[in-house]
Design a protein around this motif. Structure first.
Motif, PDB file in Angstrom:
ATOM      1  N   HIS A  65      37.182  44.158  43.938  1.00  0.00           N
ATOM      2  CA  HIS A  65      36.605  43.571  44.420  1.00  0.00           C
ATOM      3  C   HIS A  65      35.206  42.828  43.458  1.00  0.00           C
ATOM      4  O   HIS A  65      33.908  42.011  43.240  1.00  0.00           O
ATOM      5  CB  HIS A  65      35.271  44.280  45.900  1.00  0.00           C
ATOM      6  CG  HIS A  65      34.645  44.122  46.157  1.00  0.00           C
ATOM      7  ND1 HIS A  65      34.576  43.409  46.936  1.00  0.00           N
ATOM      8  CD2 HIS A  65      33.122  44.871  46.305  1.00  0.00           C
ATOM      9  CE1 HIS A  65      33.141  43.523  47.103  1.00  0.00           C
ATOM     10  NE2 HIS A  65      32.714  44.258  47.099  1.00  0.00           N
ATOM     11  N   GLU A  66      34.788  44.149  42.198  1.00  0.00           N
ATOM     12  CA  GLU A  66      33.597  44.092  41.461  1.00  0.00           C
ATOM     13  C   GLU A  66      33.893  42.654  40.571  1.00  0.00           C
ATOM     14  O   GLU A  66      32.608  41.866  39.825  1.00  0.00           O
ATOM     15  CB  GLU A  66      33.495  45.617  40.904  1.00  0.00           C
ATOM     16  CG  GLU A  66      33.180  46.815  41.817  1.00  0.00           C
ATOM     17  CD  GLU A  66      31.757  46.488  43.006  1.00  0.00           C
ATOM     18  OE1 GLU A  66      31.181  45.796  42.823  1.00  0.00           O
ATOM     19  OE2 GLU A  66      31.479  47.526  43.751  1.00  0.00           O
ATOM     20  N   LEU A  67      34.858  43.047  40.149  1.00  0.00           N
ATOM     21  CA  LEU A  67      34.817  41.322  38.875  1.00  0.00           C
ATOM     22  C   LEU A  67      35.072  40.314  39.652  1.00  0.00           C
ATOM     23  O   LEU A  67      34.376  39.725  38.262  1.00  0.00           O
ATOM     24  CB  LEU A  67      36.760  41.831  38.205  1.00  0.00           C
ATOM     25  CG  LEU A  67      36.909  42.807  37.461  1.00  0.00           C
ATOM     26  CD1 LEU A  67      38.303  43.524  37.254  1.00  0.00           C
ATOM     27  CD2 LEU A  67      35.856  43.225  36.378  1.00  0.00           C
ATOM     28  N   ARG A  71      32.257  37.682  37.674  1.00  0.00           N
ATOM     29  CA  ARG A  71      33.131  36.223  37.868  1.00  0.00           C
ATOM     30  C   ARG A  71      31.726  35.358  38.763  1.00  0.00           C
ATOM     31  O   ARG A  71      31.442  34.531  38.023  1.00  0.00           O
ATOM     32  CB  ARG A  71      34.340  35.785  37.620  1.00  0.00           C
ATOM     33  CG  ARG A  71      34.481  34.446  38.135  1.00  0.00           C
ATOM     34  CD  ARG A  71      36.129  34.186  39.188  1.00  0.00           C
ATOM     35  NE  ARG A  71      36.519  34.635  40.174  1.00  0.00           N
ATOM     36  CZ  ARG A  71      36.811  34.924  40.511  1.00  0.00           C
ATOM     37  NH1 ARG A  71      38.414  33.839  40.343  1.00  0.00           N
ATOM     38  NH2 ARG A  71      37.227  34.313  42.345  1.00  0.00           N
ATOM     39  N   GLU A  72      31.451  35.460  39.829  1.00  0.00           N
ATOM     40  CA  GLU A  72      30.849  34.789  40.502  1.00  0.00           C
ATOM     41  C   GLU A  72      28.829  34.786  39.670  1.00  0.00           C
ATOM     42  O   GLU A  72      28.309  33.776  39.514  1.00  0.00           O
ATOM     43  CB  GLU A  72      30.557  35.190  42.224  1.00  0.00           C
ATOM     44  CG  GLU A  72      30.090  34.271  42.839  1.00  0.00           C
ATOM     45  CD  GLU A  72      30.525  32.984  43.384  1.00  0.00           C
ATOM     46  OE1 GLU A  72      31.855  33.439  43.392  1.00  0.00           O
ATOM     47  OE2 GLU A  72      29.463  32.368  43.593  1.00  0.00           O
ATOM     48  N   GLN A  81      23.092  40.586  36.785  1.00  0.00           N
ATOM     49  CA  GLN A  81      24.117  40.837  37.607  1.00  0.00           C
ATOM     50  C   GLN A  81      25.213  41.279  37.187  1.00  0.00           C
ATOM     51  O   GLN A  81      26.230  42.215  37.614  1.00  0.00           O
ATOM     52  CB  GLN A  81      23.534  39.928  38.903  1.00  0.00           C
ATOM     53  CG  GLN A  81      24.112  40.239  40.096  1.00  0.00           C
ATOM     54  CD  GLN A  81      24.200  41.412  40.762  1.00  0.00           C
ATOM     55  OE1 GLN A  81      23.182  42.080  40.676  1.00  0.00           O
ATOM     56  NE2 GLN A  81      25.118  41.708  41.779  1.00  0.00           N
ATOM     57  N   ALA A  82      26.330  40.236  36.320  1.00  0.00           N
ATOM     58  CA  ALA A  82      27.375  40.617  35.564  1.00  0.00           C
ATOM     59  C   ALA A  82      27.361  41.263  34.964  1.00  0.00           C
ATOM     60  O   ALA A  82      28.376  42.492  34.975  1.00  0.00           O
ATOM     61  CB  ALA A  82      28.210  39.077  35.341  1.00  0.00           C
ATOM     62  N   ARG A  83      26.667  42.014  34.402  1.00  0.00           N
ATOM     63  CA  ARG A  83      25.953  43.338  33.263  1.00  0.00           C
ATOM     64  C   ARG A  83      25.470  44.412  34.367  1.00  0.00           C
ATOM     65  O   ARG A  83      26.692  45.415  33.896  1.00  0.00           O
ATOM     66  CB  ARG A  83      25.401  42.766  32.371  1.00  0.00           C
ATOM     67  CG  ARG A  83      25.179  42.150  31.464  1.00  0.00           C
ATOM     68  CD  ARG A  83      24.924  41.960  29.920  1.00  0.00           C
ATOM     69  NE  ARG A  83      25.279  43.364  28.965  1.00  0.00           N
ATOM     70  CZ  ARG A  83      24.962  44.735  29.024  1.00  0.00           C
ATOM     71  NH1 ARG A  83      23.108  44.503  28.401  1.00  0.00           N
ATOM     72  NH2 ARG A  83      24.822  45.373  28.606  1.00  0.00           N
ATOM     73  N   TYR A 171      33.235  33.389  31.683  1.00  0.00           N
ATOM     74  CA  TYR A 171      31.803  33.519  30.682  1.00  0.00           C
ATOM     75  C   TYR A 171      32.000  31.853  29.919  1.00  0.00           C
ATOM     76  O   TYR A 171      30.255  31.589  29.356  1.00  0.00           O
ATOM     77  CB  TYR A 171      32.139  34.229  29.914  1.00  0.00           C
ATOM     78  CG  TYR A 171      32.138  35.220  28.717  1.00  0.00           C
ATOM     79  CD1 TYR A 171      30.604  35.428  28.690  1.00  0.00           C
ATOM     80  CD2 TYR A 171      31.771  33.761  27.172  1.00  0.00           C
ATOM     81  CE1 TYR A 171      29.738  35.876  27.855  1.00  0.00           C
ATOM     82  CE2 TYR A 171      31.005  34.296  26.160  1.00  0.00           C
ATOM     83  CZ  TYR A 171      30.124  35.183  26.182  1.00  0.00           C
ATOM     84  OH  TYR A 171      29.177  35.157  25.151  1.00  0.00           O
ATOM     85  N   LEU A 172      32.729  31.204  29.734  1.00  0.00           N
ATOM     86  CA  LEU A 172      32.624  30.068  28.982  1.00  0.00           C
ATOM     87  C   LEU A 172      31.524  29.173  29.864  1.00  0.00           C
ATOM     88  O   LEU A 172      30.401  27.888  29.256  1.00  0.00           O
ATOM     89  CB  LEU A 172      33.516  28.757  29.223  1.00  0.00           C
ATOM     90  CG  LEU A 172      35.324  29.490  28.009  1.00  0.00           C
ATOM     91  CD1 LEU A 172      36.284  28.361  27.746  1.00  0.00           C
ATOM     92  CD2 LEU A 172      34.196  30.049  26.632  1.00  0.00           C
TER      93      LEU A 172
END
Ligand code: HEM
Ligand SMILES: N[C@@H](CC(=O)c1ccccc1NC=O)C(=O)O
Length: 267
Positions: A65-67, A71-72, A81-83, A171-172
């Motif tokens: 769920h968190e990953l 990714r989003e 937010q990703a961090r 990430y790309l």
């Protein structure tokens, strides 16, 4: 009477039961949850074995769920937010590694009391574990054949994970949104540009470090797992049909983000 001896609290004001609708066990579905530990034997340590695996699967569910959200966030350029989400992912992964200590309190003799009953089941068949690998970038469709026992829904989930973008793809995208080229030929130069110009790219650098920590923690879990396996079954083959420890040792060399490791050599 209230718990402090004051006047009774009106039912609709009771904390945790606002309107009388929710209770602790009702909210958390405890009757259903606590009915799911069903040993196959009379061996005293089988409850520990089942409990620990169920706890792993609950954490796997949260990690997926968190990953997905991380990714989003990367796709949307919301790197903060990703961090934030990776901090949580790392904290959970630390628990997953430390939890091995609990199962290692079981002796191999006590494990042997119920091990034969487990065959051919094995952690090899954990759908969510393989989903985590696919989402993180370690896609290997050969594993689909080890899921013959799985339900159609589970197989569909695995196939979807093989098709959908990985954390690395996201990430790309974040790199290219900042004007950095990401083709196979240019990607290492872009990663080096980020590493060498932190004044401009610190958020991208820190995010890459978060990905690397996710990778490192997964590798750490694989190491702890194979050591536990050697401690429990030595050189025996696995209930899932693999060679056991040798197969698992081979898996400890896997990386989700090989370029982030290779980058170190070029700095
Ligand atoms: C007594 C403890 C354990 C032993 C002896 C053990 C043994 C093994 C062995 C031998 C394999 C290789 C596949 C096979 O042939 O069976 C395996 C795979 C696996 N086990 Fe365990 N395991 C233990 C505990 C756990 C726990 C607590 C988890 C947590 C979910 C777990 C998850 C996995 C996963 C995900 C795989 C697949 C790994 C991969 O393919 O890279 N195992 N285990
Ligand atoms: N593969 C293990 C058995 C085992 O650990 C296991 C069996 C059923 C469900 C999950 C398991 N955990 C990890 O592989 C073994 O060969 O002893």
């Amino acid at each position: 009477m209230g718990i402090d001896g004051d006047a009774p609290v009106p039912p609709h004001r009771r904390f945790g039961e606002e309107g009388g609708r929710l209770s602790y066990g009702g909210y958390l579905r405890l009757p259903a949850l606590l009915a799911q530990q069903q040993p196959e034997s009379e061996a005293p340590d089988e409850l520990l074995f089942i409990t620990i695996h169920q706890v792993y699967e609950l954490w796997f569910k949260l990690l997926l769920h968190e990953l997905e959200s991380a990714r989003e966030a990367m796709f949307e350029g919301e790197l903060w937010q990703a961090r934030h989400l990776f901090r949580r992912v790392h904290a959970v992964e630390k628990v997953l590694i430390e939890q091995v200590d609990v199962l290692e309190t079981m002796t191999p003799q006590d494990f042997l009391e119920f091990r034969a009953k487990l065959e051919p089941a094995s952690g090899f068949q954990s759908v969510q574990f393989r989903e985590l690998e696919f989402l993180s970038g370690l896609k290997d469709e050969r594993y689909l054949s080890s899921f013959r026992h799985a339900s159609d829904t589970e197989l569909a989930r695995l196939r979807r994970r093989l098709e959908e973008p990985t954390l690395w793809d996201a990430y790309l995208t974040a790199l290219s949104q900042r004007g950095l080229p990401v083709s196979d030929d240019e990607i290492m130069d872009s990663l080096l540009a980020v590493a060498r110009d932190r004044r401009s790219y610190d958020d991208l650098w820190q995010l890459a470090e978060d990905l690397l920590t996710h990778d490192e923690k997964a590798a750490h879990w694989r190491m702890r797992h194979v050591q536990m396996v050697e401690r429990q079954i030595g050189t025996k083959s696995g209930t899932g049909g693999s060679t056991g420890a040798p197969y698992l040792r081979g898996r400890t060399r896997m990386h989700y983000f090989p370029l982030l490791w290779e980058l170190r050599a070029w700095l």
